[in-house]
Design an enzyme around this catalytic site. Structure first.
Site, mmCIF file in Angstrom:
data_model
loop_
_atom_site.group_PDB
_atom_site.id
_atom_site.type_symbol
_atom_site.label_atom_id
_atom_site.label_comp_id
_atom_site.label_asym_id
_atom_site.label_seq_id
_atom_site.Cartn_x
_atom_site.Cartn_y
_atom_site.Cartn_z
ATOM 1 C CB CYS B 133 11.659 -1.075 11.759
ATOM 2 S SG CYS B 133 11.097 -2.415 12.463
ATOM 3 C CG HIS B 134 14.543 1.629 10.393
ATOM 4 N ND1 HIS B 134 14.569 0.143 10.063
ATOM 5 C CD2 HIS B 134 15.234 1.744 11.383
ATOM 6 C CE1 HIS B 134 15.294 -0.491 10.879
ATOM 7 N NE2 HIS B 134 15.749 0.469 11.733
#
Lengths: 403, 171
Positions: B133-134
């Site tokens: 995701c990040h």
């Protein structure tokens, strides 16, 4: 017979006077442009969302084992189920388009300024409710994006001081997003729209107390107001026609434009999709969240980015009447702000790379600077405009406000 | 008390009014509790609080994910090389000794949920994890070595019920 019925009611309920005072005869500035259509359009979308939503709920199953399949059931088996669902899904995006334009109009024309602060704040409350509703509604199809969107957003509440972890478990009713989460999101997704209806009534009562603003930004004399009906019913109807043309192009020809492909995979708590993006209407705020390299800081910045609109009536300290049209610095700032939002939206849709992070941080700074420097800019601008010379009538209004 | 309209003891009436308000507000607040608490995990959710894992099928270097409380838990059979790597440093963002994170060095058990915003990190062939995701990175001990995640992967409470069986959720 009809007249006798009406008069029977009027003796017991203020029907005629209400219709006259607040619907047909409601005094409306005659110079309203098409930018003033969007409040009515928001009301229309609300009704459409309520109607399609209630009929979808007759076929939807809020159970983690059945939710995904029940959407397919609606799409394939239910008569016109595809239409109801595409109207509802496209309607969610349309709602945000309409509300964002409505807000941008308020900002541009300074409609938030005295005496319309409460009107603006009730609108802000409605925006928060709309965001909550759309976020909860997005979980209901129980696809991968639904699931992980809900997982990430409920996780934001970990930033609550001291009891963050408990708050997240309480919100979900489980250790992860699960069946309990889905069922409660459905219950609240059904309830909140009716709270919005109540909020809209309050919003309209406030509107009818202070009356509509207008492009000149100056409260008009009575002779410049005209009755709402037929002049603005017809204008709103024309706007509605244009709106529906655009809306149905999406409903019929690009119904999946706003549905992420990954949401066609059933939710899997053991596997995160490679690239999570929120719905387009949350992208700018999501980009602000990601721009702050700290969980709590990011959550606070994101919350602030939505709530800071409420401070506009106090941050704008200029006494120059009228909207951005008559205020060059404020107008420049308005357009910079709009550009910053679009840049943030782009950043929010992209995977995290060094350049994207840098761009996001820059745009976040510009976003907040637009608000934080407003008190200074509005004062500087006022001095500049006074020096340059205002029309005598406007000058008298500014002087009058000082007294 | 008489039938007249005057109040002979206004302070007393005032006090009673205030006490009634306080009692009413307290009662209303207390009445909210069942509703609030009904949103907490129910008994059947709590009943799934432990998970047993058979370790005999996990080869050295292999990873097995199991569901515990609806969350993925990574059970890793670490190779001697990975153990050496993990023990050689304490991590940088949330320093913690590897020995504090394992019961037996060859078995690493961590909750497979990124401490940033709750995504499931993917296994990295080097022996750590990478969050899709990040972009947070974790080492072979589940310690965060690149943000935005603030903390190491959580080590659940677990115990060895036999040499090759663990019970997650109970010490």
């Amino acid at each position: 017979m009809f007249n006798r019925m009406i008069s029977w009611i009027d003796q017991r309920f203020p029907l005629t006077s209400f219709v006259k005072h607040d619907l047909t005869g409601y005094p409306t500035p005659r110079n309203l442009s098409y930018w003033w259509n969007f409040g009515f359009l928001a009301g229309f979308v609300l009704v459409l969302q309520l109607a399609t939503g209630i009929f979808l709920a007759m076929h939807y199953k809020a159970d983690s084992g059945m939710a995904f399949d029940s959407i397919q059931h609606i799409m394939r088996d239910v008569n016109y189920g595809w239409l109801l669902r595409y109207l509802h899904a496209t309607g969610a995006s349309a709602f945000f388009v309409v509300v964002y334009v409505h807000m941008a109009r308020t900002l541009y024309y300074g409609s938030y300024r005295k005496p319309r602060e409460l009107l603006w704040w009730t609108g802000q409350g409605l925006l928060l409710l709309l965001m909550a509703i759309s976020f909860m509604g997005y979980l209901l199809p129980w696809g991968q994006m639904s699931y992980w969107g809900a997982a990430v957003i409920t996780n934001l509440f970990r930033a609550t001081p001291f009891i963050g972890d408990q708050v997240v478990i309480w919100l979900r009713g489980d250790y992860g997003v699960g069946d309990a989460t889905l069922t409660r999101f459905f219950a609240l997704h059904y309830l909140f729209p009716f709270i919005i209806v109540g909020g809209v009534v309050i919003h309209l009562i406030a509107l009818h107390t202070v009356k509509s603003s207008n492009p000149s930004g100056i409260n008009l004399a009575d002779k410049d107001n005209i009755p709402f009906h037929p002049y603005f019913t017809i204008k709103d109807m024309f706007g509605l026609g244009v709106y529906l043309l655009v809306f149905f192009v999406f409903v019929f020809f690009f119904p999946n434009a706003f549905i992420e492909a990954a949401n066609n995979i059933p939710a899997n708590p053991m596997q995160t999709p490679p690239h999570i993006v929120p719905e387009w209407y949350f992208l700018p705020f999501y980009a602000i969240l990601r721009s702050v390299p700290d969980l709590i800081g990011g959550v606070v910045a994101m919350g602030l980015s939505v709530m800071i609109f409420a401070a506009m009536p106090y941050m704008d300290r200029s006494r120059i009447p009228g909207g951005a049209h008559y205020r060059p610095l404020y107008r420049l700032q308005f357009y910079i702000f709009i550009i910053a939002i679009f840049v943030l939206g782009y950043v929010g849709s992209q995977p995290v790379t060094d350049n994207i992070v840098l761009l996001g941080r820059g745009a976040t700074l510009v976003y907040f600077a637009c608000f934080l420097f407003l008190p200074i800019i509005s004062k500087v601008e006022e001095r500049m405009l006074l020096k340059r010379g205002l029309p005598p009538a406007v000058r008298a209004m500014v002087e009058g406000e000082k007294a | 008390m008489s039938g007249s309209d005057t109040i002979d003891n206004p302070e007393r009436r005032n006090f009673l009014g205030k006490i009634t308000t306080v009692a009413g507000v307290t009662g209303a607040a207390a009445a909210c509790w069942p509703f609030v608490n009904s949103m907490n995990p129910s008994s059947d959710v709590l009943a799934k609080a432990t998970t047993e894992v058979d370790l005999s099928n996990i080869p050295p270097g292999g990873e097995h994910s199991v569901a515990w409380q609806g969350k993925p838990v990574f059970v890793v059979h670490r190779t001697p090389e990975q153990i050496k790597n993990a023990e050689s440093s304490n991590g940088s963002i949330d320093p913690e000794a590897d020995s504090k994170r394992v019961l037996k060095p060859e078995w690493l058990v961590v909750v497979g949920i990124c401490t940033h915003l709750g995504c499931v990190p993917n296994r990295d062939p080097e022996g750590g994890w990478l969050c899709p995701c990040h972009g947070s990175m974790y080492d072979a001990s589940g310690r965060v070595i690149r943000g935005p995640a603030p903390k190491n992967l959580e080590v659940p409470t677990y115990s060895f019920v036999s040499d090759n069986k663990i019970l997650i959720g109970k010490a």
